[in-house]
Motif scaffolding. Structure first.
Motif, PDB file in Angstrom:
ATOM      1  N   SER A 238       0.364   5.913 -12.731  1.00  0.00           N
ATOM      2  CA  SER A 238      -1.002   5.392 -12.584  1.00  0.00           C
ATOM      3  C   SER A 238      -1.078   3.886 -12.818  1.00  0.00           C
ATOM      4  N   GLN A 239       0.073   3.236 -13.056  1.00  0.00           N
ATOM      5  CA  GLN A 239       0.084   1.807 -13.359  1.00  0.00           C
ATOM      6  C   GLN A 239       0.180   0.965 -12.083  1.00  0.00           C
ATOM      7  N   VAL A 240      -0.477   1.392 -11.043  1.00  0.00           N
ATOM      8  CA  VAL A 240      -0.395   0.687  -9.759  1.00  0.00           C
ATOM      9  C   VAL A 240      -1.779   0.239  -9.288  1.00  0.00           C
ATOM     10  N   ILE A 241      -2.755   0.339 -10.170  1.00  0.00           N
ATOM     11  CA  ILE A 241      -4.136   0.081  -9.765  1.00  0.00           C
ATOM     12  C   ILE A 241      -4.320  -1.350  -9.288  1.00  0.00           C
ATOM     13  N   ASP A 242      -3.757  -2.300 -10.012  1.00  0.00           N
ATOM     14  CA  ASP A 242      -3.934  -3.706  -9.634  1.00  0.00           C
ATOM     15  C   ASP A 242      -3.312  -4.002  -8.274  1.00  0.00           C
ATOM     16  N   SER A 243      -2.106  -3.496  -8.033  1.00  0.00           N
ATOM     17  CA  SER A 243      -1.440  -3.775  -6.759  1.00  0.00           C
ATOM     18  C   SER A 243      -2.153  -3.094  -5.598  1.00  0.00           C
ATOM     19  N   LEU A 244      -2.661  -1.882  -5.828  1.00  0.00           N
ATOM     20  CA  LEU A 244      -3.420  -1.200  -4.781  1.00  0.00           C
ATOM     21  C   LEU A 244      -4.729  -1.925  -4.506  1.00  0.00           C
ATOM     22  N   THR A 245      -5.357  -2.427  -5.545  1.00  0.00           N
ATOM     23  CA  THR A 245      -6.600  -3.185  -5.374  1.00  0.00           C
ATOM     24  C   THR A 245      -6.340  -4.455  -4.565  1.00  0.00           C
ATOM     25  N   ASP A 246      -5.224  -5.126  -4.856  1.00  0.00           N
ATOM     26  CA  ASP A 246      -4.867  -6.323  -4.094  1.00  0.00           C
ATOM     27  C   ASP A 246      -4.636  -5.981  -2.618  1.00  0.00           C
ATOM     28  N   ALA A 247      -4.034  -4.833  -2.351  1.00  0.00           N
ATOM     29  CA  ALA A 247      -3.741  -4.433  -0.974  1.00  0.00           C
ATOM     30  C   ALA A 247      -5.013  -4.200  -0.158  1.00  0.00           C
ATOM     31  N   LEU A 248      -6.099  -3.842  -0.839  1.00  0.00           N
ATOM     32  CA  LEU A 248      -7.361  -3.596  -0.140  1.00  0.00           C
ATOM     33  C   LEU A 248      -7.805  -4.796   0.689  1.00  0.00           C
ATOM     34  N   THR A 249      -7.523  -5.997   0.197  1.00  0.00           N
ATOM     35  CA  THR A 249      -8.001  -7.206   0.873  1.00  0.00           C
ATOM     36  C   THR A 249      -7.319  -7.427   2.211  1.00  0.00           C
TER      37      THR A 249
ATOM     38  N   ARG B 166       0.835  -1.205   0.000  1.00  0.00           N
ATOM     39  CA  ARG B 166       0.000   0.000   0.000  1.00  0.00           C
ATOM     40  C   ARG B 166       0.868   1.252   0.000  1.00  0.00           C
ATOM     41  N   TRP B 167       1.911   1.239   0.832  1.00  0.00           N
ATOM     42  CA  TRP B 167       2.799   2.392   0.964  1.00  0.00           C
ATOM     43  C   TRP B 167       3.538   2.662  -0.347  1.00  0.00           C
ATOM     44  N   ARG B 168       4.051   1.583  -0.958  1.00  0.00           N
ATOM     45  CA  ARG B 168       4.753   1.729  -2.237  1.00  0.00           C
ATOM     46  C   ARG B 168       3.809   2.290  -3.305  1.00  0.00           C
ATOM     47  N   GLY B 169       2.587   1.752  -3.360  1.00  0.00           N
ATOM     48  CA  GLY B 169       1.612   2.240  -4.323  1.00  0.00           C
ATOM     49  C   GLY B 169       1.292   3.709  -4.111  1.00  0.00           C
ATOM     50  N   SER B 170       1.180   4.110  -2.841  1.00  0.00           N
ATOM     51  CA  SER B 170       0.891   5.512  -2.536  1.00  0.00           C
ATOM     52  C   SER B 170       2.025   6.411  -3.013  1.00  0.00           C
ATOM     53  N   CYS B 171       3.267   5.962  -2.824  1.00  0.00           N
ATOM     54  CA  CYS B 171       4.408   6.748  -3.306  1.00  0.00           C
ATOM     55  C   CYS B 171       4.366   6.882  -4.821  1.00  0.00           C
TER      56      CYS B 171
ATOM     57  N   LEU C  79      -5.983   4.503   1.059  1.00  0.00           N
ATOM     58  CA  LEU C  79      -5.790   3.600  -0.076  1.00  0.00           C
ATOM     59  C   LEU C  79      -6.860   3.815  -1.138  1.00  0.00           C
ATOM     60  N   ARG C  80      -8.108   4.011  -0.703  1.00  0.00           N
ATOM     61  CA  ARG C  80      -9.179   4.304  -1.661  1.00  0.00           C
ATOM     62  C   ARG C  80      -8.897   5.609  -2.417  1.00  0.00           C
ATOM     63  N   CYS C  81      -8.358   6.589  -1.722  1.00  0.00           N
ATOM     64  CA  CYS C  81      -8.019   7.854  -2.385  1.00  0.00           C
ATOM     65  C   CYS C  81      -6.879   7.659  -3.371  1.00  0.00           C
ATOM     66  N   ASP C  82      -5.900   6.823  -3.006  1.00  0.00           N
ATOM     67  CA  ASP C  82      -4.813   6.518  -3.941  1.00  0.00           C
ATOM     68  C   ASP C  82      -5.362   5.878  -5.216  1.00  0.00           C
ATOM     69  N   LEU C  83      -6.260   4.922  -5.046  1.00  0.00           N
ATOM     70  CA  LEU C  83      -6.873   4.268  -6.196  1.00  0.00           C
ATOM     71  C   LEU C  83      -7.644   5.265  -7.056  1.00  0.00           C
ATOM     72  N   ALA C  84      -8.391   6.130  -6.393  1.00  0.00           N
ATOM     73  CA  ALA C  84      -9.154   7.131  -7.132  1.00  0.00           C
ATOM     74  C   ALA C  84      -8.227   8.037  -7.941  1.00  0.00           C
ATOM     75  N   GLU C  85      -7.122   8.442  -7.326  1.00  0.00           N
ATOM     76  CA  GLU C  85      -6.187   9.334  -8.022  1.00  0.00           C
ATOM     77  C   GLU C  85      -5.572   8.645  -9.239  1.00  0.00           C
ATOM     78  N   ALA C  86      -5.194   7.371  -9.074  1.00  0.00           N
ATOM     79  CA  ALA C  86      -4.624   6.625 -10.201  1.00  0.00           C
ATOM     80  C   ALA C  86      -5.651   6.436 -11.311  1.00  0.00           C
TER      81      ALA C  86
END
Length: 266
Positions: free
Chosen positions: A196-207, A184-189, A219-226
């Protein structure tokens, strides 16, 4: 007698937000501070100082989340002083690293990076692997805020390498860090850096974010931004709607500001 209060505040803080335990934390800190002032034996003072450092660091982070940055800074100053009295390098490094987020929220990313680097350099040989991992990740976030992509990714790699096989350290109950949190932290960075190519990894982190309401909102905000960066505004709106619910539960002024900024873009 006083230590369990801090520990029992950590879980509801993560799950329901700072407001749920703010009054309890204020009373707890005042009580321990008074006890410390009247303690005579070095062992008593060290024990109470450790409790005060732990509680003050938590109160400092709650202040960051609620947007009360001057009060947050003072909490971290108390935490660092108490950590020195307790001779606890880990809580001292943690409080110093968290204090850098006050500077990040004030737009002083360069100063924040310097403070995190100092926290890591001080007593480096005495810090456990889990603390090294957390500090590397915090440094990565400061680099991301400055647009330093290679340095940010380098620090995230160091964070992953330093993470112990068993990240549940009973000596560091204030640190919740595992591979999911690092992802999650890496995706946020990367989102901060415009990737924006981090959507899949951020989605996986949600679980793996159950029980971490405030972090899940971020994390939801990170996904929205991507997603916004890819022009997928309908999906972004879905994540923002979920983020808004979590922000309401947590009462996070920090995440609410980000939600407002992103909502204006969809």
């Amino acid at each position: 007698m006083t230590a369990p209060v801090t520990q029992t505040c950590i879980r509801p803080d993560r799950r329901l937000g700072a407001a749920t335990v703010a009054d309890e934390m204020t009373a707890h800190i005042a009580q321990v501070d008074q006890l410390l002032k009247h303690a005579m034996l070095p062992t008593q003072r060290a024990g109470l100082a450790h409790v005060l450092a732990d509680a003050s660091a938590l109160a400092g982070w709650q202040g960051v989340d609620r947007g009360t940055l001057p009060q947050s800074w003072e909490h971290f100053e108390r935490a660092k002083a108490a950590a020195m009295l307790a001779d606890d390098p880990s809580i001292q490094a943690f409080a110093t690293g968290e204090q850098a987020y006050v500077l990040l929220d004030l737009g002083q990313a360069e100063s924040a990076l310097q403070l995190i680097e100092y926290a890591h350099a001080q007593n480096r040989s005495k810090l456990p692997g889990l603390m090294h991992s957390w500090l590397h990740a915090a440094e990565a976030e400061a680099h991301a805020a400055l647009g330093h992509e290679l340095d940010s990714l380098r620090c995230m790699d160091l964070a992953a390498a330093a993470l112990p096989a068993d990240p549940d350290d009973p000596n560091l109950p204030y640190l919740a860090l595992n591979l999911v949190h690092l992802a999650r932290w890496r995706g946020s960075c990367l989102v901060q850096l415009g990737d924006s190519q981090v959507i899949d990894s951020l989605t996986d982190a949600l679980t793996g974010m159950n029980g971490f309401t405030r972090a899940t909102a971020g994390l939801r905000c990170d996904l929205a931004e991507a997603l916004i960066a890819q022009g997928r505004t309908d999906e972004a709106k879905t994540h923002l709607a979920e983020a808004q619910k979590l922000i309401t539960v947590a009462g996070s002024a920090r995440q609410r500001r980000r939600y407002v900024r992103l909502s204006a873009r969809v």
